[in-house]
Design a protein around this motif. Sequence first.
Motif, PDB file in Angstrom:
ATOM      1  N   LEU A  47      23.223  75.594  22.553  1.00 46.02           N
ATOM      2  CA  LEU A  47      23.934  74.470  21.946  1.00 46.02           C
ATOM      3  C   LEU A  47      23.576  73.152  22.644  1.00 46.02           C
ATOM      4  N   THR A  82      28.499  81.523  15.400  1.00 40.44           N
ATOM      5  CA  THR A  82      27.487  80.817  16.184  1.00 40.44           C
ATOM      6  C   THR A  82      26.837  79.697  15.378  1.00 40.44           C
ATOM      7  N   GLN A  85      29.205  76.880  15.433  1.00 34.55           N
ATOM      8  CA  GLN A  85      29.140  76.139  16.689  1.00 34.55           C
ATOM      9  C   GLN A  85      27.967  75.161  16.683  1.00 34.55           C
ATOM     10  N   GLY A  88      28.802  72.263  14.527  1.00 30.25           N
ATOM     11  CA  GLY A  88      29.706  71.356  15.229  1.00 30.25           C
ATOM     12  C   GLY A  88      28.973  70.469  16.222  1.00 30.25           C
TER      13      GLY A  88
END
Length: 169
Positions: A47, A82, A85, A88
């Motif tokens: 991420l 995932t 995420q 985001g």
Amino acid sequence: MDRVILGIDPGIARMGYGVVKLQGNQVRPVTYGCIETPAHTPVPSRLQSIYHELQDIIATYQPSVMVVEELFFNRNTTTAFTVGQARGVALLAGVESGLETQEYTPIQVKQAVVGYGRADKKQIQEMVRMLLGLTSIPKPDDAADALAIAITYAHAAPMLDKTNSIRGR
């Protein structure tokens, strides 16, 4: 008004991005590709990598808007989490950079690009190629999808501008 639009096809292993420029009613390709993260890397590191690469893309191409596809999953909830995420993180990178953010569902993208909400991937890719005047379909598929998302916003932008001017924004 000229506008640079960054489209995002969210993913954790591969996040597609596509940058287009809206000049009048013409949509021109600027760049496209994918941000890829290694499979066995911890999710937080993946991420972080996506966030930093998106910040670099934003700094390089200076878009005014980021358009992100909304998620639709009907089976694998682990993948959905995932990818959510990563989505985001993409939205955070856009907001942190001061970009207007917009979201569209896959059906909205298909309707805007192909004119049919149940269009298949090949139809979308061919329309992206034609609308952007490219000699071949953008590869990989995630990049073509990101360009389709950016085109969706480009098609909606004139109406959004009119609506905002009526509202006094």
